[in-house]
Design an enzyme around this catalytic site. Structure first.
Site, PDB file in Angstrom:
ATOM      1  N   SER A 124      -0.897 -14.488   0.660  1.00  0.00           N
ATOM      2  CA  SER A 124      -0.983 -15.552  -0.344  1.00  0.00           C
ATOM      3  C   SER A 124      -0.680 -15.081  -1.761  1.00  0.00           C
ATOM      4  O   SER A 124      -0.428 -15.899  -2.645  1.00  0.00           O
ATOM      5  CB  SER A 124      -2.387 -16.177  -0.311  1.00  0.00           C
ATOM      6  N   ILE A 146      -2.778 -13.800  -3.815  1.00  0.00           N
ATOM      7  CA  ILE A 146      -3.932 -14.043  -4.692  1.00  0.00           C
ATOM      8  C   ILE A 146      -4.580 -12.718  -5.083  1.00  0.00           C
ATOM      9  O   ILE A 146      -4.852 -11.877  -4.227  1.00  0.00           O
ATOM     10  CB  ILE A 146      -4.975 -14.940  -4.000  1.00  0.00           C
ATOM     11  N   ILE A 162       0.831  -1.199   0.000  1.00  0.00           N
ATOM     12  CA  ILE A 162       0.000   0.000   0.000  1.00  0.00           C
ATOM     13  C   ILE A 162       0.869   1.254   0.000  1.00  0.00           C
ATOM     14  O   ILE A 162       0.669   2.170  -0.806  1.00  0.00           O
ATOM     15  CB  ILE A 162      -0.956   0.007   1.209  1.00  0.00           C
ATOM     16  N   HIS A 211      -7.863 -11.698  -6.080  1.00  0.00           N
ATOM     17  CA  HIS A 211      -9.206 -12.292  -6.068  1.00  0.00           C
ATOM     18  C   HIS A 211     -10.104 -11.662  -7.129  1.00  0.00           C
ATOM     19  O   HIS A 211      -9.993 -10.468  -7.421  1.00  0.00           O
ATOM     20  CB  HIS A 211      -9.843 -12.126  -4.690  1.00  0.00           C
ATOM     21  N   GLU A 245      10.102   3.315   6.460  1.00  0.00           N
ATOM     22  CA  GLU A 245       9.828   1.917   6.786  1.00  0.00           C
ATOM     23  C   GLU A 245      10.689   1.517   7.982  1.00  0.00           C
ATOM     24  O   GLU A 245      11.910   1.693   7.967  1.00  0.00           O
ATOM     25  CB  GLU A 245      10.129   1.020   5.588  1.00  0.00           C
ATOM     26  N   VAL A 299       8.893   5.163  13.101  1.00  0.00           N
ATOM     27  CA  VAL A 299       8.303   6.396  13.626  1.00  0.00           C
ATOM     28  C   VAL A 299       7.927   6.209  15.094  1.00  0.00           C
ATOM     29  O   VAL A 299       7.261   5.237  15.461  1.00  0.00           O
ATOM     30  CB  VAL A 299       7.069   6.801  12.803  1.00  0.00           C
TER      31      VAL A 299
END
Length: 242
Positions: free
Chosen positions: A44, A46, A11, A48, A30, A171
């Site tokens: 996974s 996937i 994201i 969907h 990060e 952070v």
């Protein structure tokens, strides 16, 4: 900076890559030593189709839209997305009738190419599937992708467009400032007009730093079995029981 993104998973890096199209100074923080080290490294993978969501749900609409956007991103960034398709399997006549409602719900969401397949189709296309299976809902738009490779493709494109990425930078505090926010992270201070919280499992912790405590994440840990590569031809599709 104009924008500080906290969290270097799929994201956070997708947001960084999208914002890097514009003339802004952007930094991504990060806390781990590498990107994709949280949830993004171990899901996974996937993509969907959207068939297992209520037709009026936000999750269902976003799943179908996300499926389409993932294909666009995969093409733009040369990500290896495998079009494997998905079957939801029924093992008796009662379950087979329930597949019809799933198909109807999927059509309402805009899932493309849905069809009910019979026992003969299953024997031909999934010969290792249980002989007790009688029918399935086939969704050709399901796919699989490598999550951590996806993160790195997104991040590399963002960096090429001028985004600064700081790993090992956790952070610890966020303070409002007259021109935005001061972000304290691993002994450093960052200044940004906007802060974007993309912290995955720790999104509630970071939200609390600015007084937003209206949600709490209660994670669950599951288990997955990794098979030897010699088993990769055991199945041809993503397979779910009804």
């Amino acid at each position: 900076y104009d924008v500080c993104i906290i969290g270097g998973g799929v994201i956070g890096t997708a947001i960084a890559r999208e914002l890097s199209r514009y003339e802004m100074k952007i930094v991504l923080l990060e806390k781990e030593a590498e990107l994709a080290f949280g949830v993004s490294k171990s899901n996974s993978g996937i993509i969907h189709p959207g068939t297992q969501n209520p037709p009026g749900s936000l999750k269902g609409r976003l799943c179908v839209r996300g499926n389409n956007l993932t294909r666009r991103l995969a093409k733009e960034l040369s990500i290896d997305l495998k079009e494997v398709g998905e079957i939801i399997v029924a093992f008796n006549k009662g379950e087979a009738r329930r597949l019809l409602q799933l198909k109807k719900d999927g059509h309402a969401l805009g899932v493309p190419g849905l069809r009910i397949v019979n026992k003969a189709w299953l024997r031909k296309n999934e010969p290792n599937l249980s002989r007790d299976a009688v029918a399935a809902l086939y969704s050709p738009s399901a796919a699989v992708i490598s999550p951590y490779r996806w993160v790195y493709n997104l991040a590399e494109n963002a960096v090429a467009n001028g985004v600064a990425v700081c790993t090992g930078t956790g952070v610890t505090e966020i303070k409002p400032h007259e021109s935005g926010f001061k972000i304290m992270a691993s002994g450093r201070i960052f200044s940004a007009r906007f802060v974007i919280n993309a912290c995955g499992l720790y999104a509630d912790v970071v939200a609390n730093m600015v007084g937003l405590n209206d949600f709490q994440i209660r994670p669950r840990k599951g288990e997955e079995y990794l098979l030897d590569k010699k088993m990769k031809c055991m199945t041809n599709h993503l397979i779910f029981p009804l």
